[in-house]
Design an enzyme around this catalytic site. Structure first.
Site, PDB file in Angstrom:
ATOM      1  N   ASN A  37       9.574  11.921  -4.783  1.00 26.75           N
ATOM      2  CA  ASN A  37       9.483  12.144  -3.337  1.00 26.75           C
ATOM      3  C   ASN A  37      10.571  11.401  -2.563  1.00 26.75           C
ATOM      4  O   ASN A  37      10.696  10.178  -2.659  1.00 26.75           O
ATOM      5  CB  ASN A  37       8.088  11.710  -2.854  1.00 26.75           C
ATOM      6  CG  ASN A  37       7.729  12.323  -1.511  1.00 26.75           C
ATOM      7  OD1 ASN A  37       8.508  13.067  -0.923  1.00 26.75           O
ATOM      8  ND2 ASN A  37       6.520  12.010  -1.035  1.00 26.75           N
ATOM      9  N   HIS A 122      -9.652  13.120  -0.652  1.00 25.82           N
ATOM     10  CA  HIS A 122      -9.180  12.183   0.364  1.00 25.82           C
ATOM     11  C   HIS A 122      -9.808  12.433   1.714  1.00 25.82           C
ATOM     12  O   HIS A 122      -9.378  13.332   2.439  1.00 25.82           O
ATOM     13  CB  HIS A 122      -7.672  12.317   0.548  1.00 25.82           C
ATOM     14  CG  HIS A 122      -6.901  11.946  -0.660  1.00 25.82           C
ATOM     15  ND1 HIS A 122      -6.813  12.756  -1.737  1.00 25.82           N
ATOM     16  CD2 HIS A 122      -6.191  10.846  -0.957  1.00 25.82           C
ATOM     17  CE1 HIS A 122      -6.086  12.174  -2.664  1.00 25.82           C
ATOM     18  NE2 HIS A 122      -5.696  11.014  -2.218  1.00 25.82           N
ATOM     19  N   ARG A 147     -11.841   9.039  -1.660  1.00 24.26           N
ATOM     20  CA  ARG A 147     -11.027   7.956  -1.114  1.00 24.26           C
ATOM     21  C   ARG A 147     -11.142   7.995   0.403  1.00 24.26           C
ATOM     22  O   ARG A 147     -11.079   9.071   1.000  1.00 24.26           O
ATOM     23  CB  ARG A 147      -9.582   8.163  -1.545  1.00 24.26           C
ATOM     24  CG  ARG A 147      -8.675   7.016  -1.208  1.00 24.26           C
ATOM     25  CD  ARG A 147      -7.250   7.314  -1.620  1.00 24.26           C
ATOM     26  NE  ARG A 147      -6.512   7.889  -0.530  1.00 24.26           N
ATOM     27  CZ  ARG A 147      -5.175   7.988  -0.489  1.00 24.26           C
ATOM     28  NH1 ARG A 147      -4.459   7.548  -1.507  1.00 24.26           N
ATOM     29  NH2 ARG A 147      -4.560   8.522   0.526  1.00 24.26           N
ATOM     30  N   TYR A 159      -0.966   4.499   7.101  1.00 26.47           N
ATOM     31  CA  TYR A 159      -0.795   5.228   5.853  1.00 26.47           C
ATOM     32  C   TYR A 159      -2.087   5.972   5.494  1.00 26.47           C
ATOM     33  O   TYR A 159      -3.174   5.434   5.586  1.00 26.47           O
ATOM     34  CB  TYR A 159      -0.443   4.270   4.705  1.00 26.47           C
ATOM     35  CG  TYR A 159      -0.753   4.915   3.389  1.00 26.47           C
ATOM     36  CD1 TYR A 159       0.117   5.848   2.868  1.00 26.47           C
ATOM     37  CD2 TYR A 159      -1.952   4.673   2.742  1.00 26.47           C
ATOM     38  CE1 TYR A 159      -0.192   6.521   1.709  1.00 26.47           C
ATOM     39  CE2 TYR A 159      -2.271   5.339   1.574  1.00 26.47           C
ATOM     40  CZ  TYR A 159      -1.388   6.261   1.069  1.00 26.47           C
ATOM     41  OH  TYR A 159      -1.703   6.940  -0.070  1.00 26.47           O
ATOM     42  N   ASP A 210      -7.047   2.990  -0.638  1.00 28.25           N
ATOM     43  CA  ASP A 210      -5.656   2.696  -1.005  1.00 28.25           C
ATOM     44  C   ASP A 210      -5.069   1.710   0.008  1.00 28.25           C
ATOM     45  O   ASP A 210      -4.990   2.008   1.200  1.00 28.25           O
ATOM     46  CB  ASP A 210      -4.863   4.011  -0.996  1.00 28.25           C
ATOM     47  CG  ASP A 210      -3.466   3.868  -1.592  1.00 28.25           C
ATOM     48  OD1 ASP A 210      -3.051   2.729  -1.860  1.00 28.25           O
ATOM     49  OD2 ASP A 210      -2.802   4.908  -1.786  1.00 28.25           O
ATOM     50  N   HIS A 212      -2.001   0.472  -0.313  1.00 27.29           N
ATOM     51  CA  HIS A 212      -0.588   0.851  -0.254  1.00 27.29           C
ATOM     52  C   HIS A 212       0.367  -0.343  -0.182  1.00 27.29           C
ATOM     53  O   HIS A 212       1.275  -0.391   0.659  1.00 27.29           O
ATOM     54  CB  HIS A 212      -0.339   1.831   0.904  1.00 27.29           C
ATOM     55  CG  HIS A 212       0.503   2.994   0.475  1.00 27.29           C
ATOM     56  ND1 HIS A 212       1.815   3.111   0.791  1.00 27.29           N
ATOM     57  CD2 HIS A 212       0.203   4.067  -0.289  1.00 27.29           C
ATOM     58  CE1 HIS A 212       2.296   4.233   0.246  1.00 27.29           C
ATOM     59  NE2 HIS A 212       1.343   4.815  -0.409  1.00 27.29           N
ATOM     60  N   GLU A 236      -6.815   0.232  -4.328  1.00 23.60           N
ATOM     61  CA  GLU A 236      -5.581   0.662  -4.989  1.00 23.60           C
ATOM     62  C   GLU A 236      -4.381  -0.073  -4.406  1.00 23.60           C
ATOM     63  O   GLU A 236      -4.310  -0.283  -3.194  1.00 23.60           O
ATOM     64  CB  GLU A 236      -5.463   2.166  -4.764  1.00 23.60           C
ATOM     65  CG  GLU A 236      -4.174   2.787  -5.190  1.00 23.60           C
ATOM     66  CD  GLU A 236      -4.195   4.287  -4.886  1.00 23.60           C
ATOM     67  OE1 GLU A 236      -5.290   4.879  -4.815  1.00 23.60           O
ATOM     68  OE2 GLU A 236      -3.119   4.845  -4.697  1.00 23.60           O
ATOM     69  N   GLU A 262       1.040   3.726  -9.439  1.00 16.75           N
ATOM     70  CA  GLU A 262       1.687   5.013  -9.129  1.00 16.75           C
ATOM     71  C   GLU A 262       3.208   4.883  -9.054  1.00 16.75           C
ATOM     72  O   GLU A 262       3.897   5.887  -9.216  1.00 16.75           O
ATOM     73  CB  GLU A 262       1.110   5.619  -7.848  1.00 16.75           C
ATOM     74  CG  GLU A 262       1.414   4.838  -6.591  1.00 16.75           C
ATOM     75  CD  GLU A 262       0.772   5.455  -5.346  1.00 16.75           C
ATOM     76  OE1 GLU A 262      -0.415   5.807  -5.400  1.00 16.75           O
ATOM     77  OE2 GLU A 262       1.464   5.567  -4.332  1.00 16.75           O
ATOM     78  N   HIS A 312      -2.193   9.044 -10.533  1.00 14.16           N
ATOM     79  CA  HIS A 312      -1.693   9.507  -9.249  1.00 14.16           C
ATOM     80  C   HIS A 312      -1.649  11.041  -9.254  1.00 14.16           C
ATOM     81  O   HIS A 312      -1.236  11.644 -10.235  1.00 14.16           O
ATOM     82  CB  HIS A 312      -0.273   8.934  -9.122  1.00 14.16           C
ATOM     83  CG  HIS A 312       0.411   9.129  -7.818  1.00 14.16           C
ATOM     84  ND1 HIS A 312       1.775   9.070  -7.721  1.00 14.16           N
ATOM     85  CD2 HIS A 312      -0.048   9.356  -6.575  1.00 14.16           C
ATOM     86  CE1 HIS A 312       2.126   9.248  -6.458  1.00 14.16           C
ATOM     87  NE2 HIS A 312       1.043   9.414  -5.734  1.00 14.16           N
ATOM     88  N   ASP A 316       2.859  15.439  -3.529  1.00 10.72           N
ATOM     89  CA  ASP A 316       4.264  15.457  -3.943  1.00 10.72           C
ATOM     90  C   ASP A 316       4.440  15.511  -5.464  1.00 10.72           C
ATOM     91  O   ASP A 316       5.584  15.536  -5.942  1.00 10.72           O
ATOM     92  CB  ASP A 316       5.022  14.262  -3.347  1.00 10.72           C
ATOM     93  CG  ASP A 316       4.339  12.935  -3.583  1.00 10.72           C
ATOM     94  OD1 ASP A 316       3.251  12.714  -3.018  1.00 10.72           O
ATOM     95  OD2 ASP A 316       4.889  12.114  -4.321  1.00 10.72           O
ATOM     96  N   GLU A 339      -6.685  11.580  -9.408  1.00  7.58           N
ATOM     97  CA  GLU A 339      -6.484  11.910  -7.995  1.00  7.58           C
ATOM     98  C   GLU A 339      -6.178  13.405  -7.868  1.00  7.58           C
ATOM     99  O   GLU A 339      -5.420  13.957  -8.662  1.00  7.58           O
ATOM    100  CB  GLU A 339      -5.312  11.100  -7.431  1.00  7.58           C
ATOM    101  CG  GLU A 339      -5.059  11.374  -5.963  1.00  7.58           C
ATOM    102  CD  GLU A 339      -3.927  10.517  -5.382  1.00  7.58           C
ATOM    103  OE1 GLU A 339      -3.139   9.962  -6.170  1.00  7.58           O
ATOM    104  OE2 GLU A 339      -3.861  10.414  -4.149  1.00  7.58           O
ATOM    105  N   TRP A 402       5.927  -0.467   2.467  1.00  3.43           N
ATOM    106  CA  TRP A 402       5.259   0.750   2.945  1.00  3.43           C
ATOM    107  C   TRP A 402       4.262   1.242   1.920  1.00  3.43           C
ATOM    108  O   TRP A 402       4.478   1.286   0.776  1.00  3.43           O
ATOM    109  CB  TRP A 402       6.263   1.883   3.222  1.00  3.43           C
ATOM    110  CG  TRP A 402       5.508   3.052   3.751  1.00  3.43           C
ATOM    111  CD1 TRP A 402       4.960   3.178   4.996  1.00  3.43           C
ATOM    112  CD2 TRP A 402       5.124   4.227   3.031  1.00  3.43           C
ATOM    113  NE1 TRP A 402       4.265   4.369   5.099  1.00  3.43           N
ATOM    114  CE2 TRP A 402       4.349   5.028   3.902  1.00  3.43           C
ATOM    115  CE3 TRP A 402       5.355   4.681   1.732  1.00  3.43           C
ATOM    116  CZ2 TRP A 402       3.795   6.250   3.530  1.00  3.43           C
ATOM    117  CZ3 TRP A 402       4.820   5.890   1.350  1.00  3.43           C
ATOM    118  CH2 TRP A 402       4.052   6.671   2.240  1.00  3.43           C
TER     119      TRP A 402
END
Ligand code: GCO
Ligand code: MG
Length: 402
Positions: A37, A122, A147, A159, A210, A212, A236, A262, A312, A316, A339, A402
């Site tokens: 991605n 999600h 999630r 996010y 998550d 992130h 996560e 991931e 993951h 994407d 996921e 991020w």
């Protein structure tokens, strides 16, 4: 049988995907996902310029040898671009092997260890009230694991919260957009969300979250402790995981299970995490961790240390990756969760596939190979569009993970 043609297809049916297609002199072909991605063209160039010419004339059944040849032969080891390129070749070769053998790939991996692959969806929304409705939607669709991501009061964007609920896509602009982050606001808010979700949905629905990569180990430990009453299946990516030793600190403080991986590309990225049992789920996936061959190696190491898979599977990662992941998920003894973020109808049309969702489970196709393909004519109608992932800054402007 020999490899006669190797093609790299870049297409954008709603978002960018890179696909490798390997064709043999007997007309059998296999496909592999090569999507990274925001860095799609780097992998496409790596494959086109450096890998494809070296594959012509090789025996497609020599999967392990080809993996070693590309990994050791490059000299420059590891890294997401290299490992995604190797993954694409490896996946396509397993697809060819399955077609030649007349068997779905999971049978070549030892056969099914379970009836279906449990997936998580999600639920995401700006407010807690809205996210409760989203969780209910997934429960109605039969999901056993959800999630949960929400906006954080006082932050403009967060996010995992998207306008288009089913197809979350963070790569939203040709140049990175910028988000603002506050750890204090986040840590104060998240437990209140899970208190409401548990209250509404009872003790047995599996809940995930998550982080992130946004916390330090001691902040992650605090988050884990504060979520213990709500019995999450995992948090996560609580911290950036370049420093595997950092997870020792988290582990000492909380019984909330941890999932990571991931952005990992090899077994060496998670070897300490697995061997010291610092995590509960390893989230490496086919496309970014060297294909079916190398991911199997990671999962086998994990199995020795009570670590389960949790691959993951965001939008994407193309349907080619999802198809490959499902064969592995079905076969390994230590599968945990998969996921599952749905693809748009345009993407599904470019990648016809036989896997299907039913009552909380995904099932791979029973046809020989991976049971997924690319429609090259349709793909050609969706040219590449530059799109990158966002950048995150603290409220004072400091760049943050991020
Ligand atoms: C997830 C991931 C994704 C990634 C995305 C990056 O858990 O699904 O964190 O949302 O951010 O795949 O390309
Ligand atoms: Mg994630």
């Amino acid at each position: 049988m020999k490899i006669a043609d190797v093609r790299v297809v870049v297409t954008c049916p709603g978002r960018n995907f890179v696909t490798l297609k390997i064709v043999t002199d007997e007309g059998v072909h296999g496909v592999g996902d090569a999507t990274l991605n925001g860095r799609e063209l780097a992998v496409a160039a790596y494959l086109r310029d450096h890998v494809a010419p070296a594959l012509i004339g090789r025996d497609p059944s020599r999967i392990e040898d080809t993996w070693q040849y590309l990994y050791k032969g490059a000299y420059w080891r590891r890294g997401p671009v290299t490992m995604t390129a190797i993954a694409a070749v490896d996946t396509a070769l397993w697809d060819i092997l399955g077609k030649v053998a007349g068997l779905p790939v999971y049978k070549l991996l030892g056969g099914r260890s379970r009836e279906g692959v449990t997936v998580y969806g999600h639920a995401n929304a700006d407010t807690t009230d809205q996210v409760l409705a989203e969780v209910a939607r997934y429960v109605e669709l039969g999901y056993r694991a959800v999630r949960v991501q929400t906006g954080v009061p006082g932050l403009a964007s967060t996010y995992g919260v998207s306008g288009d609920k089913m197809f979350y896509e963070p790569a939203d602009a040709a140049l990175p957009t910028e988000n603002v982050w506050s750890t204090a606001k986040y840590l104060a808010h998240v437990p209140t969300v899970f208190a409401r979700v548990r209250d509404e949905f009872g003790p047995t629905l599996r809940l995930l979250h998550d982080v992130h990569h946004r916390l330090t180990p001691i902040e992650a430990a605090r988050l884990g402790k504060s979520l213990e009453p709500y019995a999450l299946t995992w948090i996560e990516d609580p911290v950036p995981a370049e420093l595997q030793e950092g997870f020792r600190l988290i582990r000492q403080h909380t019984t909330t299970p941890i999932a990571v991986g991931e952005v990992f590309n090899t077994v060496w990225d998670c070897e300490t995490l697995i061997r010291e049992q610092l995590i509960d789920y390893i989230r490496t996936t086919v496309v970014h961790a060297g294909g079916i061959t190398h991911l199997r190696r990671i999962f086998d190491l994990a199995a020795l240390h009570h670590v389960r898979s949790g691959s993951h599977g965001a939008t994407d990662l193309s349907p080619v990756c999802m198809a490959a992941a499902l064969h592995l998920d079905l076969a390994i003894p230590n599968f945990g969760l998969q996921e599952y973020m749905r693809h748009t109808p345009e993407t599904d049309a470019v990648f016809p596939h036989g896997y299907h969702y039913d009552g909380g489970y995904l099932h791979p196709a029973e046809t020989p190979g991976l049971g997924v393909d690319i429609d090259e004519d349709l793909a050609a109608r969706y040219p590449y569009r530059p799109a990158q992932l966002p950048v995150n800054r603290l409220e004072d402007g400091t760049v943050h993970s991020w």
